[in-house]
Design a protein around this motif. Sequence first.
Motif, short mmCIF file in Angstrom:
data_model
loop_
_atom_site.label_atom_id
_atom_site.label_comp_id
_atom_site.label_asym_id
_atom_site.label_seq_id
_atom_site.Cartn_x
_atom_site.Cartn_y
_atom_site.Cartn_z
N LEU A 140 -55.71 39.42 -26.86
CA LEU A 140 -55.24 40.54 -27.67
C LEU A 140 -54.52 41.60 -26.84
CD1 LEU A 140 -58.01 41.37 -30.31
CD2 LEU A 140 -55.59 40.97 -30.76
N LEU A 141 -54.81 41.62 -25.54
CA LEU A 141 -54.18 42.61 -24.67
C LEU A 141 -52.68 42.39 -24.54
CD1 LEU A 141 -56.81 42.74 -21.76
CD2 LEU A 141 -56.48 44.44 -23.58
N PHE A 142 -52.22 41.19 -24.87
CA PHE A 142 -50.82 40.85 -24.64
C PHE A 142 -50.00 40.77 -25.92
CE2 PHE A 142 -53.41 39.04 -21.24
CZ PHE A 142 -52.80 39.61 -20.13
N GLN A 143 -50.52 41.27 -27.02
CA GLN A 143 -49.74 41.28 -28.24
C GLN A 143 -50.14 42.43 -29.15
OE1 GLN A 143 -50.55 37.79 -30.83
NE2 GLN A 143 -51.97 37.16 -29.22
N ARG A 144 -49.17 42.83 -29.98
CA ARG A 144 -49.38 43.95 -30.89
C ARG A 144 -49.53 43.43 -32.31
NH1 ARG A 144 -45.78 49.53 -31.19
NH2 ARG A 144 -46.69 50.35 -33.13
N VAL A 145 -50.41 44.07 -33.07
CA VAL A 145 -50.68 43.68 -34.45
C VAL A 145 -50.43 44.88 -35.35
CG1 VAL A 145 -52.34 42.68 -36.07
CG2 VAL A 145 -52.47 42.11 -33.63
N GLY A 146 -49.35 44.86 -36.11
CA GLY A 146 -49.08 45.97 -37.01
C GLY A 146 -48.81 47.25 -36.25
N GLU A 147 -49.20 48.38 -36.82
CA GLU A 147 -48.95 49.65 -36.17
C GLU A 147 -49.87 49.82 -34.97
OE1 GLU A 147 -51.06 53.30 -38.00
OE2 GLU A 147 -50.31 52.20 -39.74
N ARG A 148 -49.54 50.77 -34.11
CA ARG A 148 -50.24 50.96 -32.85
C ARG A 148 -51.74 51.20 -33.05
NH1 ARG A 148 -47.81 55.56 -29.09
NH2 ARG A 148 -47.64 56.40 -31.20
N ALA A 149 -52.09 51.98 -34.07
CA ALA A 149 -53.50 52.29 -34.31
C ALA A 149 -54.30 51.03 -34.64
CB ALA A 149 -53.63 53.30 -35.46
N LEU A 150 -53.71 50.12 -35.41
CA LEU A 150 -54.41 48.87 -35.75
C LEU A 150 -54.57 48.01 -34.51
CD1 LEU A 150 -55.66 46.96 -37.77
CD2 LEU A 150 -53.37 46.10 -38.31
N THR A 151 -53.54 47.94 -33.69
CA THR A 151 -53.63 47.14 -32.46
C THR A 151 -54.77 47.62 -31.59
OG1 THR A 151 -51.25 46.68 -32.48
CG2 THR A 151 -52.39 46.44 -30.38
N TRP A 152 -54.86 48.95 -31.38
CA TRP A 152 -55.92 49.48 -30.53
C TRP A 152 -57.29 49.35 -31.18
CZ3 TRP A 152 -55.73 49.95 -25.61
CH2 TRP A 152 -54.49 50.17 -24.99
N SER A 153 -57.35 49.42 -32.51
CA SER A 153 -58.62 49.22 -33.20
C SER A 153 -59.15 47.82 -32.95
CB SER A 153 -58.44 49.43 -34.71
OG SER A 153 -58.13 50.77 -35.00
N LEU A 154 -58.26 46.82 -33.05
CA LEU A 154 -58.68 45.43 -32.86
C LEU A 154 -59.02 45.17 -31.39
CD1 LEU A 154 -56.09 43.60 -35.15
CD2 LEU A 154 -58.43 44.31 -35.68
N ARG A 155 -58.21 45.67 -30.49
CA ARG A 155 -58.48 45.45 -29.06
C ARG A 155 -59.81 46.06 -28.65
NH1 ARG A 155 -52.55 46.98 -26.43
NH2 ARG A 155 -51.48 45.03 -26.97
N ALA A 156 -59.99 47.34 -28.99
CA ALA A 156 -61.23 48.03 -28.61
C ALA A 156 -62.44 47.44 -29.33
CB ALA A 156 -61.11 49.52 -28.91
N GLY A 157 -62.25 47.07 -30.61
CA GLY A 157 -63.36 46.53 -31.38
C GLY A 157 -63.85 45.20 -30.83
N ILE A 158 -62.91 44.30 -30.51
CA ILE A 158 -63.30 43.01 -29.94
C ILE A 158 -63.91 43.20 -28.56
CG2 ILE A 158 -62.42 40.82 -29.06
CD1 ILE A 158 -62.60 40.78 -32.01
N ALA A 159 -63.36 44.12 -27.77
CA ALA A 159 -63.89 44.37 -26.43
C ALA A 159 -65.34 44.86 -26.50
CB ALA A 159 -63.03 45.39 -25.70
N LEU A 160 -65.61 45.80 -27.41
CA LEU A 160 -66.98 46.30 -27.54
C LEU A 160 -67.91 45.21 -28.10
CD1 LEU A 160 -66.84 50.01 -28.76
CD2 LEU A 160 -67.74 49.11 -26.62
N ALA A 161 -67.36 44.34 -28.96
CA ALA A 161 -68.17 43.24 -29.47
C ALA A 161 -68.59 42.32 -28.32
CB ALA A 161 -67.39 42.45 -30.51
N VAL A 162 -67.66 42.08 -27.40
CA VAL A 162 -67.99 41.26 -26.23
C VAL A 162 -69.09 41.92 -25.40
CG1 VAL A 162 -67.11 40.40 -24.03
CG2 VAL A 162 -65.73 40.15 -26.10
N PHE A 163 -68.97 43.23 -25.18
CA PHE A 163 -70.02 43.94 -24.45
C PHE A 163 -71.34 43.90 -25.21
CE2 PHE A 163 -66.43 46.11 -22.26
CZ PHE A 163 -66.79 45.81 -20.96
N GLY A 164 -71.25 44.03 -26.55
CA GLY A 164 -72.46 43.95 -27.37
C GLY A 164 -73.14 42.60 -27.27
N MET A 165 -72.31 41.53 -27.24
CA MET A 165 -72.88 40.19 -27.06
C MET A 165 -73.45 40.04 -25.65
SD MET A 165 -70.05 37.78 -28.92
CE MET A 165 -69.49 38.15 -30.59
N GLY A 166 -72.77 40.69 -24.68
CA GLY A 166 -73.26 40.62 -23.30
C GLY A 166 -74.64 41.21 -23.15
#
Length: 333
Positions: A140-166
């Motif tokens: 996800l770090l290498f592509q944009r999805v929709g507007e900038r806010a949505l891109t950062w929401s998805l990137r940060a959300g998945i990243a925190l999910a990974v930490f949560g699973m960790g």
Amino acid sequence: MSITVSEVRSWHRPLMIMVAAMACLVAVAGVGLVVDDRQLLNESIWAKPFKFGVSFLLYGATLAWMLPMLRRARRTMWTLGTVFAVTGLVDVAFIAIQAARGTYSHFNTNTDTFNAVGQEVFKSGVIGLFGASLLIAAMLLFQRVGERALTWSLRAGIALAVFGMGVAFFIAGSSEGARTVEDAYGRPVTLSGAHGVGAPDGAGMPITNWSTVGGDLRVPHFIGLHAIQVFVLALLVFTALAARVTWLRSERVRAQLTGVVILGYTGIFVITAWQALRGQSLVHPDTATWAAFGATVAVTALLALLTVVTARRRVSSGGRHAVARREFALHAG
């Protein structure tokens, strides 16, 4: 940000199959909570399948919606989504079957054949879920999805999910040693591991069953896993309000406010993880925890206020400039 029926049909199909299965499990476990009085450590045997069903339903639906929107490495992303769906189905199925058997799915070291084989599959599934989410986050770090806010929401959300699973890996190693408890039929079961830090599992809050006497790593695990839903929901609220609030119509402002939400939520995740690892219950914070939480709230509120004030000034200034231009045009004419 709107979703049509045709778009839902285009969502990642294996993940949607998993979501449908989780919805069925939630319904069955919900009935079990009411009609089945069997318990494990003072909690209904169906509580864990119900919570896992809800969690995987939400997270799976989010991934199923997100993955088709990605434009790069589509085949790889589809494969990763399928890996997540299959491992999620297998792991949660094991949890549900163990519950129906009246015994423990987590930390159970009994040597009966079904449990011994199931535990190995279960552990492998946890690694598969973590690995698939980690790779999706990296890509996800290498592509944009929709507007900038949505891109950062998805990137940060998945990243925190990974930490949560960790955090789950810390959960597996949080026990001070093996202990013997009883299953729903009074038979002995040996558990090697615990959710709690500094206190055994058993004394928990209603619904979540998070410990009230010691640290509980399920708290940051839950917060991290569902960050993506919180971030996307916040953006949806900002987008809906933009129809009435002029200064929210700027994509830049929505991105900034979404960033503030991400920062504050990440602070809460870090604080609850730190609190749990110190063996402290969520409901009994000490001075250091209150100070960290207060600082997080203050910084988040200040950044939100600065963003709003700046956006309103920019809109007000733009309006004055527009009036000035119209008056100049009239006089020039």
